[in-house]
Design a protein around this motif. Sequence first.
Motif, PDB file in Angstrom:
ATOM      1  N   ARG A  22       0.863  -1.172   0.000  1.00 36.64           N
ATOM      2  CA  ARG A  22       0.000   0.000   0.000  1.00 36.64           C
ATOM      3  C   ARG A  22       0.899   1.220   0.000  1.00 36.64           C
ATOM      4  O   ARG A  22       1.882   1.274   0.730  1.00 36.64           O
ATOM      5  N   ARG A  23       0.569   2.161  -0.796  1.00 33.62           N
ATOM      6  CA  ARG A  23       1.353   3.393  -0.829  1.00 33.62           C
ATOM      7  C   ARG A  23       1.124   4.173   0.447  1.00 33.62           C
ATOM      8  O   ARG A  23       0.029   4.181   0.994  1.00 33.62           O
ATOM      9  N   ALA A  24       2.179   4.809   0.880  1.00 27.35           N
ATOM     10  CA  ALA A  24       2.051   5.661   2.057  1.00 27.35           C
ATOM     11  C   ALA A  24       1.110   6.808   1.711  1.00 27.35           C
ATOM     12  O   ALA A  24       1.123   7.331   0.590  1.00 27.35           O
ATOM     13  N   LEU A  25       0.285   7.152   2.648  1.00 25.43           N
ATOM     14  CA  LEU A  25      -0.654   8.230   2.404  1.00 25.43           C
ATOM     15  C   LEU A  25       0.099   9.538   2.262  1.00 25.43           C
ATOM     16  O   LEU A  25       0.934   9.885   3.095  1.00 25.43           O
ATOM     17  N   ALA A  26      -0.184  10.225   1.212  1.00 24.17           N
ATOM     18  CA  ALA A  26       0.458  11.518   0.987  1.00 24.17           C
ATOM     19  C   ALA A  26      -0.268  12.570   1.814  1.00 24.17           C
ATOM     20  O   ALA A  26      -1.486  12.510   1.993  1.00 24.17           O
ATOM     21  N   LEU A  27       0.487  13.490   2.326  1.00 27.02           N
ATOM     22  CA  LEU A  27      -0.123  14.575   3.080  1.00 27.02           C
ATOM     23  C   LEU A  27      -0.845  15.493   2.104  1.00 27.02           C
ATOM     24  O   LEU A  27      -0.313  15.895   1.086  1.00 27.02           O
ATOM     25  N   ARG A  28      -2.054  15.796   2.438  1.00 28.41           N
ATOM     26  CA  ARG A  28      -2.840  16.681   1.584  1.00 28.41           C
ATOM     27  C   ARG A  28      -2.844  18.066   2.206  1.00 28.41           C
ATOM     28  O   ARG A  28      -3.161  18.228   3.383  1.00 28.41           O
ATOM     29  N   ALA A  29      -2.468  19.025   1.434  1.00 31.13           N
ATOM     30  CA  ALA A  29      -2.473  20.404   1.906  1.00 31.13           C
ATOM     31  C   ALA A  29      -3.042  21.277   0.819  1.00 31.13           C
ATOM     32  O   ALA A  29      -2.949  20.948  -0.371  1.00 31.13           O
TER      33      ALA A  29
END
Length: 109
Positions: free
Chosen positions: A96-103
């Motif tokens: 699973r891809r690491a969750l990208a920080l959403r900004a």
Amino acid sequence: MQPPELIRTVRRRRGLTQAALARAAGTSQPVISAYEAGRRDPTHGMLRKLVAAAGEEVVLSAQPSGSDLPPPIDPADHARRLLDVLSLADAIPHRRRALALRAPRLVSR
């Protein structure tokens, strides 16, 4: 053949002592001893120089490594092998891809 074995084999084949090979190559006997014992690694240039000092030459060649499998007998055999490989690949768990920080996106004007 590894460098220590190559140096020792060439030297002995030519009937040279370590000291004689060292003199001919412009180095010292302890250096030859260290190369033959594997305590030091000669550069490619030094290896060529040592072998040339003994009256021989280094010849390098490259060849593709062969497969341990015989070639497929027919297209059906080829297809079976391909299905086996694809089945193995499908059985590998997916990361699973690491969750990208959403900004919020900042836009300067």
